[in-house]
Design an enzyme around this catalytic site. Structure first.
Site, PDB file in Angstrom:
ATOM      1  N   CYS A 194      64.343  74.567  10.486  1.00 25.32           N
ATOM      2  CA  CYS A 194      64.934  75.853   9.623  1.00 25.32           C
ATOM      3  C   CYS A 194      65.337  75.222   8.134  1.00 25.32           C
ATOM      4  O   CYS A 194      65.974  74.171   7.967  1.00 25.32           O
ATOM      5  CB  CYS A 194      66.055  76.373  10.131  1.00 25.32           C
ATOM      6  SG  CYS A 194      65.644  76.862  11.773  1.00 25.32           S
ATOM      7  N   ARG A 199      59.135  71.631   5.497  1.00 20.49           N
ATOM      8  CA  ARG A 199      60.107  71.222   6.674  1.00 20.49           C
ATOM      9  C   ARG A 199      59.599  71.657   8.107  1.00 20.49           C
ATOM     10  O   ARG A 199      60.036  71.229   9.059  1.00 20.49           O
ATOM     11  CB  ARG A 199      61.357  71.530   6.578  1.00 20.49           C
ATOM     12  CG  ARG A 199      62.274  70.792   5.431  1.00 20.49           C
ATOM     13  CD  ARG A 199      63.424  71.500   4.998  1.00 20.49           C
ATOM     14  NE  ARG A 199      64.478  70.964   6.372  1.00 20.49           N
ATOM     15  CZ  ARG A 199      65.255  70.015   6.274  1.00 20.49           C
ATOM     16  NH1 ARG A 199      65.126  69.104   5.146  1.00 20.49           N
ATOM     17  NH2 ARG A 199      65.839  69.737   7.098  1.00 20.49           N
ATOM     18  N   TRP A 219      62.721  77.853  12.307  1.00 27.87           N
ATOM     19  CA  TRP A 219      61.967  77.380  13.329  1.00 27.87           C
ATOM     20  C   TRP A 219      62.554  77.738  14.674  1.00 27.87           C
ATOM     21  O   TRP A 219      63.557  77.275  15.083  1.00 27.87           O
ATOM     22  CB  TRP A 219      61.978  75.863  12.853  1.00 27.87           C
ATOM     23  CG  TRP A 219      61.049  75.130  13.651  1.00 27.87           C
ATOM     24  CD1 TRP A 219      59.717  74.686  13.233  1.00 27.87           C
ATOM     25  CD2 TRP A 219      60.987  74.371  14.795  1.00 27.87           C
ATOM     26  NE1 TRP A 219      58.830  73.795  14.158  1.00 27.87           N
ATOM     27  CE2 TRP A 219      60.025  73.546  15.295  1.00 27.87           C
ATOM     28  CE3 TRP A 219      61.886  74.285  15.985  1.00 27.87           C
ATOM     29  CZ2 TRP A 219      59.674  72.769  16.327  1.00 27.87           C
ATOM     30  CZ3 TRP A 219      61.996  73.461  17.080  1.00 27.87           C
ATOM     31  CH2 TRP A 219      60.779  72.785  17.334  1.00 27.87           C
ATOM     32  N   ASN A 261      71.175  77.277  10.586  1.00 24.59           N
ATOM     33  CA  ASN A 261      70.214  76.319  11.163  1.00 24.59           C
ATOM     34  C   ASN A 261      71.012  75.623  12.212  1.00 24.59           C
ATOM     35  O   ASN A 261      72.469  75.454  11.974  1.00 24.59           O
ATOM     36  CB  ASN A 261      70.036  75.165  10.169  1.00 24.59           C
ATOM     37  CG  ASN A 261      69.266  75.372   9.114  1.00 24.59           C
ATOM     38  OD1 ASN A 261      68.424  76.660   9.059  1.00 24.59           O
ATOM     39  ND2 ASN A 261      68.916  74.670   8.090  1.00 24.59           N
ATOM     40  N   GLY A 262      70.727  75.300  13.309  1.00 21.78           N
ATOM     41  CA  GLY A 262      71.009  74.558  14.373  1.00 21.78           C
ATOM     42  C   GLY A 262      71.020  75.559  15.728  1.00 21.78           C
ATOM     43  O   GLY A 262      70.169  76.264  15.725  1.00 21.78           O
ATOM     44  N   GLU A 303      50.564  54.567  15.721  1.00 24.77           N
ATOM     45  CA  GLU A 303      50.904  55.142  14.307  1.00 24.77           C
ATOM     46  C   GLU A 303      49.499  56.222  13.984  1.00 24.77           C
ATOM     47  O   GLU A 303      49.521  57.336  13.781  1.00 24.77           O
ATOM     48  CB  GLU A 303      51.408  54.577  13.117  1.00 24.77           C
ATOM     49  CG  GLU A 303      51.556  55.039  11.842  1.00 24.77           C
ATOM     50  CD  GLU A 303      52.469  56.563  11.747  1.00 24.77           C
ATOM     51  OE1 GLU A 303      53.339  56.490  12.732  1.00 24.77           O
ATOM     52  OE2 GLU A 303      52.556  57.100  10.960  1.00 24.77           O
ATOM     53  N   LYS A 317      49.276  59.895  13.622  1.00 27.78           N
ATOM     54  CA  LYS A 317      49.063  60.635  12.420  1.00 27.78           C
ATOM     55  C   LYS A 317      47.881  61.729  12.636  1.00 27.78           C
ATOM     56  O   LYS A 317      47.690  62.796  12.474  1.00 27.78           O
ATOM     57  CB  LYS A 317      48.326  59.827  11.398  1.00 27.78           C
ATOM     58  CG  LYS A 317      49.349  58.989  10.847  1.00 27.78           C
ATOM     59  CD  LYS A 317      50.210  59.549   9.702  1.00 27.78           C
ATOM     60  CE  LYS A 317      51.357  60.374  10.036  1.00 27.78           C
ATOM     61  NZ  LYS A 317      52.601  59.462  10.447  1.00 27.78           N
ATOM     62  N   GLU A 323      48.807  64.645  14.959  1.00 26.02           N
ATOM     63  CA  GLU A 323      49.790  65.558  14.154  1.00 26.02           C
ATOM     64  C   GLU A 323      48.900  66.501  13.065  1.00 26.02           C
ATOM     65  O   GLU A 323      49.359  67.618  13.230  1.00 26.02           O
ATOM     66  CB  GLU A 323      50.654  64.946  13.209  1.00 26.02           C
ATOM     67  CG  GLU A 323      51.996  64.063  13.951  1.00 26.02           C
ATOM     68  CD  GLU A 323      52.689  63.460  13.046  1.00 26.02           C
ATOM     69  OE1 GLU A 323      53.877  63.360  13.003  1.00 26.02           O
ATOM     70  OE2 GLU A 323      52.227  62.702  12.150  1.00 26.02           O
ATOM     71  N   HIS A 371      43.130  48.827  31.245  1.00 22.79           N
ATOM     72  CA  HIS A 371      43.876  48.938  32.575  1.00 22.79           C
ATOM     73  C   HIS A 371      44.003  50.675  32.390  1.00 22.79           C
ATOM     74  O   HIS A 371      45.142  51.282  32.716  1.00 22.79           O
ATOM     75  CB  HIS A 371      45.235  48.745  32.370  1.00 22.79           C
ATOM     76  CG  HIS A 371      45.167  46.811  32.298  1.00 22.79           C
ATOM     77  ND1 HIS A 371      44.761  46.220  33.494  1.00 22.79           N
ATOM     78  CD2 HIS A 371      45.368  45.890  31.639  1.00 22.79           C
ATOM     79  CE1 HIS A 371      44.636  45.154  33.317  1.00 22.79           C
ATOM     80  NE2 HIS A 371      45.087  44.790  32.034  1.00 22.79           N
ATOM     81  N   LYS A 401      59.249  68.661   9.631  1.00 25.99           N
ATOM     82  CA  LYS A 401      59.437  67.474   8.848  1.00 25.99           C
ATOM     83  C   LYS A 401      60.673  66.517   9.608  1.00 25.99           C
ATOM     84  O   LYS A 401      60.697  65.480   9.585  1.00 25.99           O
ATOM     85  CB  LYS A 401      59.817  67.866   7.364  1.00 25.99           C
ATOM     86  CG  LYS A 401      59.982  66.536   6.529  1.00 25.99           C
ATOM     87  CD  LYS A 401      58.801  65.613   6.563  1.00 25.99           C
ATOM     88  CE  LYS A 401      58.795  64.214   5.833  1.00 25.99           C
ATOM     89  NZ  LYS A 401      57.824  63.235   5.955  1.00 25.99           N
TER      90      LYS A 401
HETATM   91  C1  G6P Z   1      59.687  64.695  13.001  1.00 32.26           C
HETATM   92  C2  G6P Z   1      58.503  64.176  11.967  1.00 32.26           C
HETATM   93  C3  G6P Z   1      57.944  62.771  11.833  1.00 32.26           C
HETATM   94  C4  G6P Z   1      59.008  61.961  11.802  1.00 32.26           C
HETATM   95  C5  G6P Z   1      60.118  61.888  12.938  1.00 32.26           C
HETATM   96  C6  G6P Z   1      61.474  61.234  12.734  1.00 32.26           C
HETATM   97  O1  G6P Z   1      59.184  64.548  14.176  1.00 32.26           O
HETATM   98  O2  G6P Z   1      57.568  65.304  12.106  1.00 32.26           O
HETATM   99  O3  G6P Z   1      56.891  62.807  11.049  1.00 32.26           O
HETATM  100  O4  G6P Z   1      58.462  60.638  12.205  1.00 32.26           O
HETATM  101  O5  G6P Z   1      60.492  63.457  13.014  1.00 32.26           O
HETATM  102  O6  G6P Z   1      62.082  61.689  11.256  1.00 32.26           O
HETATM  103  P1  G6P Z   1      63.071  60.774  10.536  1.00 32.26           P
HETATM  104  O7  G6P Z   1      63.413  61.747   9.437  1.00 32.26           O
HETATM  105  O8  G6P Z   1      64.243  60.459  11.477  1.00 32.26           O
HETATM  106  O9  G6P Z   1      62.288  59.522  10.064  1.00 32.26           O
END
Ligand code: G6P
Length: 617
Positions: free
Chosen positions: A2, A27, A74, A100-101, A490, A494, A497, A513, A612
């Site tokens: 949010c 975000r 959100w 937010n929260g 990673e 990626k 996502e 395995h 984000k």
């Molecule tokens: C969310 C984002 C990721 C990010 C993670 C940790 O899941 O979508 O891209 O790596 O949070 O975020 P931070 O701001 O703590 O690195």
């Protein structure tokens, strides 16, 4: 997650709010709304879906007032509907609130308010808080103790809240005032020229001012067009510190790139320069950090490190683990922040605790830091956003200095976190057994990283062509070993996502395995195969996949002698020092995921269901 924006000033609020909400889109959100205070009434426009829907909806309202609030939601409590979108208005029509929260005791408060005759239009916890403020306002006789009745009602209501919040509130009886408060959700005050903006993120206000006050947990700010005052929940006055944001609105623009993610991928050489700047010793053999608040003598007492993080930052922890253990020979443990905070892990007494977080607002990472501090451990942070909650709560830390990262899928923040990890490994190694000349060689290698990353980026046209051939698949494996195993994780993260292709990362030798059962001509594998001692082992794993008709994309370093015909696609990256290899190896998987997502027509910068920075559990 949010986003919040609130405005008090001389300008028409709605355009500033909508502009702020557009800047908060990255975000992650599913609905948006604004409320403007005008002519003694609260005018709300809100819509499920994108800010673009809200812009259309807002155009049908005559929103001319100069005080207003806006929100991107959100969903947590209640589905994605117009009614559940914020702002919410109290049933007496006096207050509008964005939040937010999560308010944990909302059900109990709702029962209380229903008994008192308050009514609800939504399923949200936010509307409960809005009505609770209205309840306290109605209870408090006007002008009591010469205090501001609006502000005091918000304060009273917040006194009953269990949970987390960043809020901004309007009251019809105070037509050019706004009250905002925070507890565990970010909130920044922008101090402009006869105007104030509150926002959950600097990107929503930086186009109007770079002067900001980072509000702390438990603080409430009261705004009029010409004044602001900050107090605590207990009514204590707070002397504000006005900071200056070092980046400007152009840093948060896409420029000529199609997506923020693309821009940020190509920014990495500069981002790495910025992360390193001023951080090497004069003799060029080690790293220096200004804000660690741990002396060299204290570092010498450390027997162990524990790194915690979430998502991509967790992968950066795994690379850091490898580099510290390899070069400084100190044991490192890596844990998911979300697990560490609850699993009550036994820790060795001389452990130094580190968290890594781009945003510095990820709730699990913050909670892990608090848990380590509660147990009496020194806790440091590697973080990009200056003034974040994490930066303030940590005992010390290292800023990444890569500017705003807007793309939801982290790219430049990731490689910069690895750069910081590599520098920490160097610093620790030079305090132990690494010689001066090895230190100089290591430093020179790090200084050369931006140029090598640039070379890897030059493969973009080739990777774009490969992506066109692989965008049709539904499953993919990413395989790597040693410091490139985290890169396999990673790469898979990626891809899933932003393109929604199912992908998994594994250490290459673990493939047999279990994951090997998935191999067929319908499941391609991306292999990291750098030249080195372990190269022949990786080639064997590739052979096993080839024997089962699995398509192979090999990412090799110059000089790696791959048997002809083994890989269907070969991407070559430059040969590099071990500490630099993970940064350079990140480039092809970032580009591959990006181009595959573009090829599939996905909304790269706003992937579905993702946020984000995840500020709720
Ligand atoms: C969310 C984002 C990721 C990010 C993670 C940790 O899941 O979508 O891209 O790596 O949070 O975020 P931070 O701001 O703590 O690195």
């Amino acid at each position: 997650m949010c986003g919040i924006v609130g405005y008090v000033g001389k300008q028409k609020a709605v355009s500033i709010l909508l502009e702020g909400l557009k800047r908060l889109e990255y975000r992650g959100y599913d609905s948006a709304g604004v409320c403007v205070l005008q002519g003694g009434k609260l005018d709300v426009a809100k819509k499920a879906g994108r800010v673009a829907n809200l812009v259309k909806e807002a155009a049908t309202h005559r929103l001319n007032g100069t005080t207003g609030i806006g929100h991107t939601r959100w969903a947590t409590h209640g589905g994605v509907t117009d009614a559940n979108a914020h702002p919410h208005v109290s049933s007496d029509g006096k207050f509008a609130l964005i939040h937010n929260g999560v308010i944990e005791n909302y059900a109990q408060m709702k029962r209380f308010l229903l008994e008192k005759g308050y009514t609800f239009q939504s399923e949200t916890d936010t509307e409960v808080l809005c009505n609770l403020i209205a309840y306290h306002y109605a209870k408090e006789p006007a002008g009591n103790h010469g205090t501001n009745r609006f502000l005091e009602s918000v304060r009273k209501a917040l006194g009953h809240v269990e949970g987390t919040y960043g809020i901004a509130v309007l009251c019809v009886d105070y037509p050019s005032e706004l009250v905002a408060a925070r507890k565990a959700s970010p909130l920044i005050l922008g101090v402009g020229d006869e105007e104030y903006i509150v926002a959950s993120d600097a990107s929503a206000l930086v186009s109007r001012t770079q002067n900001v006050v980072y509000l702390k947990d438990g603080e409430i700010v009261h705004l009029t067009p010409k004044t602001f005052s900050i107090t605590t929940l207990d009514q204590a006055d707070v002397s504000p510190v006005v900071d200056r944001i070092t980046w400007s609105v152009t840093d948060a623009d896409k420029g000529d790139f199609a997506h923020f993610m693309e821009k940020e991928i190509f920014e990495q050489p500069v981002a790495l320069e910025n992360t390193m700047r001023g951080r090497f010793s004069e003799d060029g053999s080690t790293a220096n950090f200004g804000g660690l608040n741990v002396t060299a003598a204290e570092f010498r007492q450390i027997d162990r490190f524990l790194f915690c993080a979430c998502g991509t930052a967790w992968h950066a922890c795994l690379v850091t683990e490898h580099l510290i253990e390899r070069f400084a020979r100190i044991p490192v443990e890596v844990d998911y922040a979300s697990e560490f905070r609850y699993r009550n892990a036994p820790l060795h007494s001389n452990t130094l605790f580190f968290v890594i977080s781009q945003s510095g607002e990820t709730i699990d990472t913050l909670a892990a830091l608090r848990e380590a501090k509660r147990k009496g451990y020194k806790a440091l942070a590697i973080n990009n956003v200056v003034g974040s909650s994490l930066a303030r709560e940590a005992d010390g830390g290292i800023y990444q200095h890569v500017g705003p990262e807007i793309g939801v899928a982290s790219t430049k923040a990731f490689t910069s976190q690895i750069m910081v990890g590599a520098m920490v490994a160097l610093y620790l190694a030079r305090m132990r057994d690494m010689s001066f000349s090895d230190g100089v060689e290591y430093v020179n290698a790090l200084k050369g990283a931006p140029a090598l990353v640039r070379q890897a980026l030059a493969q973009a046209p080739k990777i774009r062509e490969i992506a066109k051939r692989y965008a049709k698949y539904h499953d993919m494996l990413f395989l790597g070993r040693l410091s490139l195993f985290p890169l396999a994780l990673e790469g898979a993260l990626k891809l899933k996502e932003i393109s929604y292709i199912h992908a998994e990362g594994y250490p290459a030798a673990e493939m047999k395995h279990g994951p090997i059962a998935l191999i067929s001509d319908k499941c391609p594998s991306v292999f990291f195969a750098p030249a080195g001692d372990i190269f022949p082992k990786i080639v064997s794993s590739m052979q096993e996949i080839k024997a089962r008709k699995g398509p192979i994309i090999a990412i090799v370093t110059e000089g790696a002698d791959l048997p002809p015909g083994l890989a269907d696609e070969v991407i070559t990256i430059p040969h590099c020092h071990e500490a630099v290899l993970p940064m350079v190896a990140a480039i092809p998987v970032q580009l591959l995921s990006y181009y595959i997502a573009v090829e599939r027509g996905c909304d790269v910068d706003k992937p579905r269901n993702l946020a984000k920075s995840v500020t709720v559990e």
